[in-house]
Write an enzyme that holds these catalytic residues in place. Structure first.
Site, short mmCIF file in Angstrom:
data_model
loop_
_atom_site.label_atom_id
_atom_site.label_comp_id
_atom_site.label_asym_id
_atom_site.label_seq_id
_atom_site.Cartn_x
_atom_site.Cartn_y
_atom_site.Cartn_z
N ALA A 124 0.85 -1.20 0.00
CA ALA A 124 0.00 0.00 0.00
C ALA A 124 0.88 1.24 0.00
O ALA A 124 2.04 1.19 0.39
CB ALA A 124 -0.88 0.03 1.25
N ASN A 132 -4.89 2.31 -5.64
CA ASN A 132 -4.00 1.25 -5.16
C ASN A 132 -4.50 0.61 -3.86
O ASN A 132 -4.67 -0.61 -3.79
CB ASN A 132 -2.59 1.82 -4.96
CG ASN A 132 -1.57 0.74 -4.66
OD1 ASN A 132 -1.49 -0.27 -5.35
ND2 ASN A 132 -0.80 0.93 -3.61
N THR A 177 -5.28 0.45 9.64
CA THR A 177 -4.57 1.52 10.34
C THR A 177 -5.47 2.26 11.32
O THR A 177 -6.69 2.36 11.11
CB THR A 177 -4.04 2.54 9.29
OG1 THR A 177 -3.61 3.72 9.96
CG2 THR A 177 -5.10 2.94 8.28
N TYR A 201 -5.99 8.70 2.77
CA TYR A 201 -5.30 7.46 3.17
C TYR A 201 -6.22 6.62 4.06
O TYR A 201 -6.46 5.44 3.81
CB TYR A 201 -3.99 7.80 3.89
CG TYR A 201 -3.33 6.61 4.54
CD1 TYR A 201 -2.81 5.58 3.77
CD2 TYR A 201 -3.25 6.51 5.94
CE1 TYR A 201 -2.22 4.47 4.37
CE2 TYR A 201 -2.67 5.42 6.54
CZ TYR A 201 -2.15 4.40 5.75
OH TYR A 201 -1.58 3.31 6.36
N HIS A 253 8.74 9.40 9.10
CA HIS A 253 8.43 8.95 10.45
C HIS A 253 9.44 9.44 11.49
O HIS A 253 10.63 9.57 11.21
CB HIS A 253 8.35 7.42 10.49
CG HIS A 253 7.19 6.90 9.70
ND1 HIS A 253 7.33 6.22 8.53
CD2 HIS A 253 5.85 7.02 9.91
CE1 HIS A 253 6.13 5.93 8.06
NE2 HIS A 253 5.21 6.41 8.87
N ILE A 282 10.41 19.39 16.05
CA ILE A 282 9.18 18.91 16.70
C ILE A 282 8.01 19.64 16.05
O ILE A 282 7.97 20.88 16.05
CB ILE A 282 9.20 19.20 18.23
CG1 ILE A 282 10.39 18.52 18.89
CG2 ILE A 282 7.89 18.76 18.87
CD1 ILE A 282 10.51 18.80 20.38
N ARG A 323 1.82 9.23 20.88
CA ARG A 323 1.55 8.09 20.00
C ARG A 323 1.90 6.78 20.70
O ARG A 323 2.62 6.77 21.70
CB ARG A 323 2.41 8.19 18.71
CG ARG A 323 2.08 9.38 17.81
CD ARG A 323 0.74 9.21 17.14
NE ARG A 323 0.42 10.32 16.25
CZ ARG A 323 -0.20 11.45 16.62
NH1 ARG A 323 -0.56 11.61 17.88
NH2 ARG A 323 -0.47 12.40 15.75
N GLY A 354 -3.17 17.88 10.25
CA GLY A 354 -3.79 16.55 10.32
C GLY A 354 -3.28 15.66 11.43
O GLY A 354 -3.68 14.51 11.53
N1 UDP Z 1 6.97 14.26 14.21
C1 UDP Z 1 7.77 15.33 14.54
N2 UDP Z 1 8.85 15.59 13.73
C2 UDP Z 1 9.17 14.83 12.64
C3 UDP Z 1 8.34 13.73 12.33
C4 UDP Z 1 7.24 13.46 13.14
O1 UDP Z 1 7.52 16.04 15.51
O2 UDP Z 1 10.16 15.15 11.96
C5 UDP Z 1 5.80 13.94 15.05
C6 UDP Z 1 4.48 13.93 14.31
O3 UDP Z 1 3.95 15.23 14.24
C7 UDP Z 1 3.65 12.99 15.18
C8 UDP Z 1 4.69 12.01 15.74
O4 UDP Z 1 5.96 12.64 15.57
O5 UDP Z 1 3.07 13.69 16.24
C9 UDP Z 1 4.71 10.68 15.01
O6 UDP Z 1 4.78 10.95 13.61
P1 UDP Z 1 5.02 9.83 12.53
O7 UDP Z 1 5.07 10.51 11.19
O8 UDP Z 1 6.20 9.01 12.91
O9 UDP Z 1 3.74 8.89 12.65
P2 UDP Z 1 2.17 9.23 12.56
O10 UDP Z 1 1.71 9.31 13.98
O11 UDP Z 1 2.00 10.51 11.81
O12 UDP Z 1 1.61 8.06 11.86
#
Ligand code: UDP
Length: 345
Positions: free
Chosen positions: A85, A102, A127, A153, A206, A224, A238, A300
């Site tokens: 995916a 897809n 998800t 998504y 990520h 951050i 998370r 988002g």
């Molecule tokens: N995040 C961040 N800085 C980065 C990448 C991610 O602060 O460079 C934060 C993002 O806003 C979220 C958390 O880290 O709150 C996890 O993000 P990720 O993209 O890993 O996974 P998601 O929860 O979006 O699926």
């Protein structure tokens, strides 16, 4: 069991393929290699369990119904684990049809191929994005939490959940048992503790890989995304689950699925960690004091998302091994420091 792993050359699919292979199953990997890595297959072939019967690779798409039907029949596949995916939320907003084509359409073609062959079990990578932004009363998130995705998504993943449920019902009516599981992932992290395979995304979005790339000096630092969320330290919370635990849940559920079962499980540890807590843990694990800056919120991002995994724990034998985030980060660090350029290293 004979198992087809779609997306088996990608991050999560490759870990599933390795676990299945090393636990005595026959694995067929189907991957377009658009995002997956051929090196995964090469590396898996070095395992003592790998031979022509136990590990096969087919370069192709689930959208190619004819080829996939032939493959399923030739390899006498009984169970499909569907990982293939697209998974970039931002891209899904700018190119929604790519995701519907897809993540939903090509997956429906895969179901058609399953219908035309002997597949009787299907495990779908869904998800927590299908829950959208649940209000506080729904945290931690149970499987019964209303599903209101907030991006294409999540919409496309939810659409396929529904297609899968409807297909299962049709098969039950026909008296041709077909069982399925929808596994809703939280934040998957870490890498194979043997460092044979690992995480390699381009682009990488990520948090943990970005942090480790900063610790390796491959990025100037980490930003951050938002420090004014309604959480104790102002950053998003998370639920980080180790990829090895995630794929072991797939194997456990596959073994537990009865004839016409329909199962839905949230796969997380059930513990929420903030962005700042992850950064601090990564500094400890790596011993590197990389640069951290504070930036704007990423559109988002819900403030808090973590699972209530009690259903999967009660109904199956799944026991996650990695409950300490430092250990999760350590396995990722072992991979990234050995492969700073991913599979190209
Ligand atoms: N995040 C961040 N800085 C980065 C990448 C991610 O602060 O460079 C934060 C993002 O806003 C979220 C958390 O880290 O709150 C996890 O993000 P990720 O993209 O890993 O996974 P998601 O929860 O979006 O699926």
């Amino acid at each position: 069991m004979n198992v087809l792993v779609t997306g088996g050359a990608g991050y999560i699919g490759s870990h599933a393929a390795k676990l299945l292979l090393t636990s005595g199953h026959n694995v067929t990997i189907l991957d377009t290699l658009e995002l997956g890595h051929e090196q995964v297959v090469t590396n898996l072939r070095t395992l003592p369990q790998a031979n022509e019967q136990t590990l096969a690779f087919c370069k192709g798409s689930t959208a190619d119904r004819e080829t996939v039907t032939k493959l399923l029949r030739e390899r006498e596949v009984e169970c499909v684990m569907h990982f293939a995916a697209y998974a970039l939320v931002g891209e899904s907003v700018t190119d929604p049809l790519k995701y519907h084509r897809n993540n939903t359409g090509a997956a429906v073609e895969l179901l058609e191929a399953c219908d035309a062959s002997g597949v009787s079990k299907f495990i779908f990578s869904s998800t927590c994005a299908t829950y959208g932004e649940p209000s506080e009363e729904f945290i931690p998130i149970k499987e019964s939490t209303p599903q209101h995705p907030i991006n294409p998504y999540g919409n496309a993943k939810l659409a396929f959940e529904k297609a899968l449920m409807d297909f299962r019902t049709k098969r039950e009516i026909e008296g041709r048992p077909f069982a399925c599981a929808m596994l809703r992932y939280f934040n998957v992290a870490g890498s194979d503790p043997d460092v044979l395979i690992g995480e390699d995304h381009d682009p990488e979005t990520h948090l943990i890989p970005i942090i480790l790339q900063a610790a390796l000096g491959k990025r100037p630092g980490v930003t951050i995304f938002g420090t004014d969320y309604p959480t104790p330290d102002g950053t998003c919370i998370r639920d980080y689950v180790h990829v090895q635990d995630l794929v072991s849940a797939h194997a456990t559920v596959m073994n537990a699925l009865g004839d016409c079962d329909l199962r839905t499980y949230n796969l997380g540890i059930g513990k929420g960690l903030s962005v700042r807590e992850i950064i601090e843990a990564a500094k400890q694990v790596t011993g590197v004091d990389f640069k951290v800056s504070e930036g704007e919120r990423r559109p988002g991002d819900p403030p808090t998302l973590y699972a209530d995994p009690s259903r999967v724990r009660a109904e199956t034998d799944w026991v996650p091994q990695f409950t300490d985030v430092n250990e999760i980060i350590r396995t990722a660090w072992d991979w990234f420091s050995a492969h700073p350029d991913g599979y190209a290293s």
